[in-house]
Design a protein around this motif. Structure first.
Motif, PDB file in Angstrom:
ATOM      1  N   GLN A 116      -5.547  17.420  -1.382  1.00 37.22           N
ATOM      2  CA  GLN A 116      -4.666  16.262  -1.402  1.00 37.22           C
ATOM      3  C   GLN A 116      -4.801  15.435  -0.139  1.00 37.22           C
ATOM      4  N   ARG A 117      -4.853  16.111   1.017  1.00 38.41           N
ATOM      5  CA  ARG A 117      -4.956  15.367   2.273  1.00 38.41           C
ATOM      6  C   ARG A 117      -6.308  14.681   2.406  1.00 38.41           C
ATOM      7  N   ASP A 120      -6.146  11.687   0.188  1.00 36.48           N
ATOM      8  CA  ASP A 120      -5.358  10.638   0.851  1.00 36.48           C
ATOM      9  C   ASP A 120      -6.203   9.929   1.910  1.00 36.48           C
ATOM     10  N   ARG A 123      -8.634   7.614   0.104  1.00 40.37           N
ATOM     11  CA  ARG A 123      -7.925   6.442  -0.414  1.00 40.37           C
ATOM     12  C   ARG A 123      -7.546   5.486   0.715  1.00 40.37           C
TER      13      ARG A 123
END
Length: 438
Positions: A116-117, A120, A123
């Protein structure tokens, strides 16, 4: 794969020379080579509709392939793929089944990759990066990541550097430095024995002559570097695979050797982030940055799949080659700048230390070494390690023979990696290993 489940209109590429039915026959040959014997192909009317051609084109192509033995066409039955020796249905050799328990060295805990990190971070790059960064990339890497990593290495590893070159990992970095060495007339490279085989082979593939140098409890034996050699590859913080740390005396000897022969030390900062008994030792490069090329990567801290590494070079050296993709570089820069990388490493150290302790306890009293740091340890044996390795593999446990990393056979030992071993698998893996070694 059943024929009815295949989107043949998308699968078939009708292009190239010749009439339409010959184009279709060529496309069908390519397509059915990957199908199992007996799989049905679409009825001619359906395939013609899917392809937007006449039914005659399809029936002609089918007839040709029936004549060649690729298809079996029988009245009142579907047209099916027909096995005709290995030429039609040849498949690539099956890969060996992955081991149930992987104790080979070289991998971090892939289950804990910060998906997830990292997503992120990627993105964030795509949302904010100026369009100019999508142009031709800087050969030495994006300036932001180079600055970020230089600061990180000064802060965490005691390196003395204002700049780094971004590469595809330590192997890529060593390869590029070896090419630069040869361009400057340096054609021999001393390497630790035992040592990381992949780096040795990569250096040899560039044309460098390789000089193995013995390793003991103090690290590489500097006094045994052959005369005429002006470059040496070492892992001072955590020698692979023995786990020894280059002693202060040997560090001084190594730097004195480099000055005397006007040589270059290639310092692989292997497993430096994972020391459990005390703070990691600083880099040799921090003592004399004019004589040391410092290599590092995220292969053991995040994942080798990212293909991100770095080299801090003496100022007189330049490297051939190209940097990894810019988006990945900037994602790593953002991950480090945000503190996410430091938090990930703190959690990883706790996890690996607990797993190491569990593995040592499960192995019980025995001859273990190299347990103070890193993601592997040595288990010394009183029987043939190659045989134990083979028997363990038959039981679903992958381990490495220490002889795989040295020039000549020596005292039998296994290299046991625990980086990518699930915590709840330690007990079962050790039990099977004991059976193999029994």
């Amino acid at each position: 794969m059943a024929g009815s489940q295949t989107n043949w209109g998308v699968l078939l590429d009708l292009s190239g020379p010749g009439p339409k039915h010959e184009q279709l026959a060529r496309a069908l040959r390519r397509a059915i080579r990957g199908l199992d014997d007996g799989v049905s192909v679409p009825p001619s009317r359906q395939l013609a509709a899917d392809l937007g051609c006449s039914r005659w084109v399809v029936t002609q192509a089918y007839a040709q392939l029936v004549a060649e033995g690729y298809l079996d066409g029988r009245a009142g039955s579907a047209t099916r793929v027909r096995r005709v020796g290995d030429a039609v249905t040849a498949k690539p050799p099956a890969r060996p089944a992955p081991p149930r328990y992987d104790l080979a060295p070289g991998l971090p805990d892939l289950r804990h990759f910060p998906r997830q990190r990292w997503a992120d971070a990627v993105r964030g790059v795509l949302a904010t990066v100026p369009h100019t960064d999508f142009g031709l990339p800087d050969r030495d890497g994006h300036p932001r990541l180079r600055k970020t990593l230089a600061g990180y290495l000064r802060r965490v590893r005691g390196a003395e550097t204002d700049d780094v070159v971004i590469c595809g990992g330590v192997t890529d970095g060593v390869t590029r430095v070896c090419r630069a060495l040869q361009a400057n007339g340096v054609t021999r490279l001393a390497v630790e024995d035992p040592g990381w085989t992949r780096l040795r082979r990569a250096a040899a593939a560039t044309g460098m002559a390789i000089d193995p140098v013995p390793v003991d409890d103090e690290g590489v034996d500097v006094g045994r570097i052959p005369r005429g050699t002006r470059a040496v590859l070492v892992t001072p913080a955590h020698q692979f695979p023995t786990g020894s740390v280059l002693s202060p005396r040997r560090r001084a000897d190594l730097l004195a050797w480099a000055r005397e022969v006007d040589g270059l030390i290639l310092e692989d900062d292997y497993d430096a982030e994972f020391r459990y008994d005390r703070r990691p030792v600083g880099t040799v490069q921090g003592t004399d940055p004019g004589r040391v090329a410092l290599f590092g990567s995220v292969s053991k801290t995040l994942s080798p799949a990212l293909g991100l590494g770095w080299v801090s070079l003496p100022p007189q050296w330049t490297l051939p080659g190209h940097a990894p993709p810019v988006v990945d570089q900037l994602a790593l820069a953002g991950f480090v700048d945000s503190g996410g990388y430091d938090r990930h490493l703190r959690a990883a150290r706790l996890r690996y230390r607990a797993r190491r302790d569990r593995l040592v306890e499960a192995l019980g009293p025995g001859r273990l070494s190299g347990v103070a740091a890193g993601l592997h340890l040595l288990l010394h044996l009183d029987r043939d390690a190659a045989e134990v390795t083979k028997r363990a593999r038959a039981k679903g446990v992958k381990v490495a023979d220490l002889d795989d990393y040295r020039e000549a056979p020596g005292e039998p030992a296994l290299v046991l990696g625990y980086g990518n071993l699930a915590d709840n698998a330690v007990g079962a893996a050790v039990r099977l290993l004991r059976e193999a070694a029994g």
